[in-house]
Structures are given as structure tokens and as C-alpha cells.
Design a protein around this motif. Sequence first.
Motif, PDB file in Angstrom:
ATOM      1  N   MET A  54       1.189  -1.392   0.106  1.00 26.33           N
ATOM      2  CA  MET A  54      -0.328   0.090  -0.139  1.00 26.33           C
ATOM      3  C   MET A  54       0.584   0.719  -0.306  1.00 26.33           C
ATOM      4  O   MET A  54       0.678   2.340  -1.037  1.00 26.33           O
ATOM      5  N   SER A  55       1.957   1.423   0.586  1.00 26.16           N
ATOM      6  CA  SER A  55       2.818   2.274   0.835  1.00 26.16           C
ATOM      7  C   SER A  55       3.615   2.575  -0.757  1.00 26.16           C
ATOM      8  O   SER A  55       3.675   3.605  -1.257  1.00 26.16           O
ATOM      9  N   LEU A  56       3.930   1.726  -1.143  1.00 25.34           N
ATOM     10  CA  LEU A  56       4.366   1.404  -2.439  1.00 25.34           C
ATOM     11  C   LEU A  56       3.506   2.139  -3.691  1.00 25.34           C
ATOM     12  O   LEU A  56       3.707   3.084  -4.301  1.00 25.34           O
ATOM     13  N   MET A  57       2.112   1.836  -3.573  1.00 25.72           N
ATOM     14  CA  MET A  57       1.140   2.307  -4.609  1.00 25.72           C
ATOM     15  C   MET A  57       0.949   4.214  -4.536  1.00 25.72           C
ATOM     16  O   MET A  57       1.510   4.379  -5.197  1.00 25.72           O
ATOM     17  N   ILE A  58       1.442   4.520  -2.403  1.00 23.06           N
ATOM     18  CA  ILE A  58       1.048   5.774  -3.116  1.00 23.06           C
ATOM     19  C   ILE A  58       2.780   6.072  -3.410  1.00 23.06           C
ATOM     20  O   ILE A  58       2.346   7.515  -3.995  1.00 23.06           O
TER      21      ILE A  58
END
Length: 249
Positions: free
Chosen positions: A81-85
Motif C-alpha cells: 500500500m505504501s509503495l503504491m502511494i
Amino acid sequence: MSLLDQIDKERIPVHVAVIMDGNGRWAKQRDLDRTFGHKEGVSAVRRAIEAASKAEVRFLTLYTFSTENWKRPEAEVKALMSLMIQAVANETPELVKNNVRVKVIGDIDRLPSDTKGALDYCLSSTSVCTGTTVVLALSYSSKWELTNAMRNIAKDIDQKKIVSEDINEDLVNSYLLTKDIPDPDILIRTGGELRISNFLLWQIAYSELYFTDELWPDFNEDSLYKAIIDFQNRERRFGKTSEQVSQKS
Ligand code: IPE
Ligand code: IPE
Ligand code: MG
């Protein structure tokens, strides 16, 4: 002659869908945490989008995170999820510059609010773009999509907006998240597994399937062009005979 030059520009697949698999194994082969594989996977996404744009593919759908992927270890889900951000925030200006429009299909409400925020920014920034449309399948599964479609059809019958006799293929299509997108011409799966993993089950009814052992982080422009050339060497008969198909052209 480069692979891009070997592609018949008159017969470019309109819609290419990809099951991007193999990030974890790519990392494991290097004794790294799975997250490194996902990070490299982001670079492969960038290459795939650039390659699709160059070849003038109209729609590129990327299976990014499945409904079933929520069952992965919490730390991996968090990292994804943070990689996606990060990825979405970093890539948005370049996407706009390259005239790439981004769309999302999936159960977006399940995403953490900061991931959703980054995504909303990307969707609105690229909404005016008219080049390749990249469709991110995020928190997506086909059975989830079809179940929703059936529920919504039933609701509309209850509310007398439609009658059961109205149900045909076009109507079913219009209740899917892909309603404005033609069905994939080719479905690519990297990572060597020979399965569909709950992806676009209705929409791939007549897609050409292309499986490669290449792990997603290794995917590059030529990987996409190889798949397109393979696609162009197939005969799509849609139930007809080979003679009927060749007479038409
Ligand atoms: C695909 O790679 C990425 C996601 C499903 C998010 P995997 O993480 O499934 O990689 P493997 O299959 O374990 O190698
Ligand atoms: C499919 O890959 C989902 C995505 C690529 C997002 P998985 O790695 O989750 O699929 P399975 O579990 O091997 O079928
Ligand atoms: Mg996998």
C-alpha cells in the motif's frame, strides 16, 4: 530490426491485460525481502506503460492487487500500500506528460485512505489525457465484480428500472466496472503459473492467453512486444472455421 518494428501496426491489440506475477520469487532468488521484488515490479510497470504507449495500445489493464491478496501477511500488504502511494505520486507527472489516462477497477473502499488519496490525485490529474488508458485492477477480483453486477441487476429489477427479459450480454456488460472498455484481446501472465487467479473472467471469454516464465520485475519493452507479435501470429476464429476467417480479410 527492433521488435517494435516487427509489430504489424495495423493489427495492434486494442486491449492488453496483464497478470503481473513473480515479484516475490524474483526477490527470493536474490535473498531479498519480497518487498524488494514489489519495488522492482514498479519499474516494470513503468516500462510496460511506456512500451504500450509507444505501440499505441489503447488499453493496458494491470492486475495490481487482488481481493485474495488481502490475505497476505499484514506487513506485506502494508508495504504494498505504501509503495503504491509512492509510485502513484512519483509517476503522475510523467503519466500526464505522456498523455496516459489512469482508471481503477476494484473495491477501492477497502484501500487505506492515504493510498486512496494518492490514487484520486492520479485519476483526476490524468482524466484529460487521451493516449493509452492504464486500468489498475486494485483490490479486484472477478467473482467480486460479477457478484456486485448480479446484485445491482436484481435491485434494478426490484425497482422496476428493467425487467428480467432485458438481461442480455450487453446489459450484463453495462453492469461491470469495465463497461466502457473493450474486452482484452490478449491476456499476459508472467511468473510461469498457468492460471487466471480470479481476473476478468467474463471479459476474457475470447482473449488470447499468453503465459511466460519471465518474472514480473524482469518484464521490459521487448517482453511486451514479443507477446504482441505472438498474438499477431494467431488466428482468432471466434467459433468460425479457418476458411470463413480468411475469406473475410
Ligand atoms: C505479484 O507478485 C504481485 C502481487 C500479487 C501483489 P507475487 O508477490 O505474487 O510474487 P510471487 O508469485 O510470490 O513470486
Ligand atoms: C495474482 O497473483 C494477483 C496479482 C498479480 C495482483 P497471485 O500471486 O496473487 O496469484 P496466485 O495466488 O498465485 O494465484
Ligand atoms: Mg504470485
